[in-house]
Design a protein around this motif. Structure first.
Motif, PDB file in Angstrom:
ATOM      1  N   ILE A 286       6.771   2.041  -4.937  1.00 45.58           N
ATOM      2  CA  ILE A 286       6.913   1.110  -3.793  1.00 45.58           C
ATOM      3  C   ILE A 286       5.633   1.313  -3.018  1.00 45.58           C
ATOM      4  O   ILE A 286       5.421   2.393  -2.634  1.00 45.58           O
ATOM      5  N   ASP A 287       4.811   0.298  -2.754  1.00 42.37           N
ATOM      6  CA  ASP A 287       3.874   0.304  -1.951  1.00 42.37           C
ATOM      7  C   ASP A 287       3.991  -0.666  -1.014  1.00 42.37           C
ATOM      8  O   ASP A 287       4.083  -1.674  -1.305  1.00 42.37           O
ATOM      9  N   ASP A 288       3.607  -0.340   0.251  1.00 43.50           N
ATOM     10  CA  ASP A 288       3.763  -1.134   1.622  1.00 43.50           C
ATOM     11  C   ASP A 288       2.817  -2.417   1.470  1.00 43.50           C
ATOM     12  O   ASP A 288       2.928  -3.365   1.647  1.00 43.50           O
ATOM     13  N   VAL A 289       1.259  -1.814   1.210  1.00 47.67           N
ATOM     14  CA  VAL A 289       0.381  -2.905   1.200  1.00 47.67           C
ATOM     15  C   VAL A 289      -0.605  -2.418   0.172  1.00 47.67           C
ATOM     16  O   VAL A 289      -1.162  -1.316   0.102  1.00 47.67           O
ATOM     17  N   MET A 290      -0.769  -3.342  -0.697  1.00 49.86           N
ATOM     18  CA  MET A 290      -1.648  -3.074  -1.756  1.00 49.86           C
ATOM     19  C   MET A 290      -3.055  -3.796  -1.438  1.00 49.86           C
ATOM     20  O   MET A 290      -3.054  -4.810  -1.357  1.00 49.86           O
ATOM     21  N   THR A 291      -4.206  -2.790  -1.592  1.00 46.67           N
ATOM     22  CA  THR A 291      -5.376  -3.370  -1.463  1.00 46.67           C
ATOM     23  C   THR A 291      -6.096  -3.599  -2.609  1.00 46.67           C
ATOM     24  O   THR A 291      -6.207  -4.756  -3.200  1.00 46.67           O
ATOM     25  N   SER A 292      -6.701  -2.496  -3.383  1.00 45.74           N
ATOM     26  CA  SER A 292      -7.483  -2.620  -4.581  1.00 45.74           C
ATOM     27  C   SER A 292      -6.499  -2.235  -5.844  1.00 45.74           C
ATOM     28  O   SER A 292      -6.800  -2.626  -6.969  1.00 45.74           O
TER      29      SER A 292
ATOM     30  N   VAL B 135       5.610  -4.149  -4.411  1.00 48.06           N
ATOM     31  CA  VAL B 135       4.604  -4.250  -3.606  1.00 48.06           C
ATOM     32  C   VAL B 135       5.203  -5.066  -2.500  1.00 48.06           C
ATOM     33  O   VAL B 135       5.430  -6.299  -2.796  1.00 48.06           O
ATOM     34  N   MET B 136       5.098  -4.751  -1.297  1.00 52.68           N
ATOM     35  CA  MET B 136       5.608  -5.443  -0.146  1.00 52.68           C
ATOM     36  C   MET B 136       4.499  -6.623   0.103  1.00 52.68           C
ATOM     37  O   MET B 136       4.945  -7.605   0.659  1.00 52.68           O
TER      38      MET B 136
END
Length: 82
Positions: A45-51, A74-75
């Motif tokens: 689980i990732d709160d904010v995915m960038t790359s 991904v949130m």
């Protein structure tokens, strides 16, 4: 459950290619946890995915450790400002 194999620079201000270079193979499972996860399903689980570099590195470590299948949640997804 994992460990950082080497220090990495902060990700702020880096482009996508630099994110992947920065985190490439920087994470691994500890032997104890690798045994517990072998063949088992994992949810990352990732709160904010960038790359996506952090998720890639974590998934890579899990796969090398024998975990699977691996699901990713991904949130939010960061995008460039218009």
């Amino acid at each position: 459950m994992g460990k950082r194999l080497r220090r990495t620079a902060p990700q702020d201000g880096l482009g996508a290619e630099a994110h992947f270079a920065n985190l490439g193979e920087a994470l691994a499972l500890t032997p104890r946890h690798g045994e517990r996860l072998r063949g088992r399903a994992v949810i990352l689980i990732d709160d904010v995915m960038t790359s996506g570099a952090t998720l890639w590195s974590a998934t890579h470590a899990l796969r090398l450790g024998g975990a699977g299948p691996i699901y990713v949640l991904v949130m939010a997804r960061a995008t460039k400002a218009a």
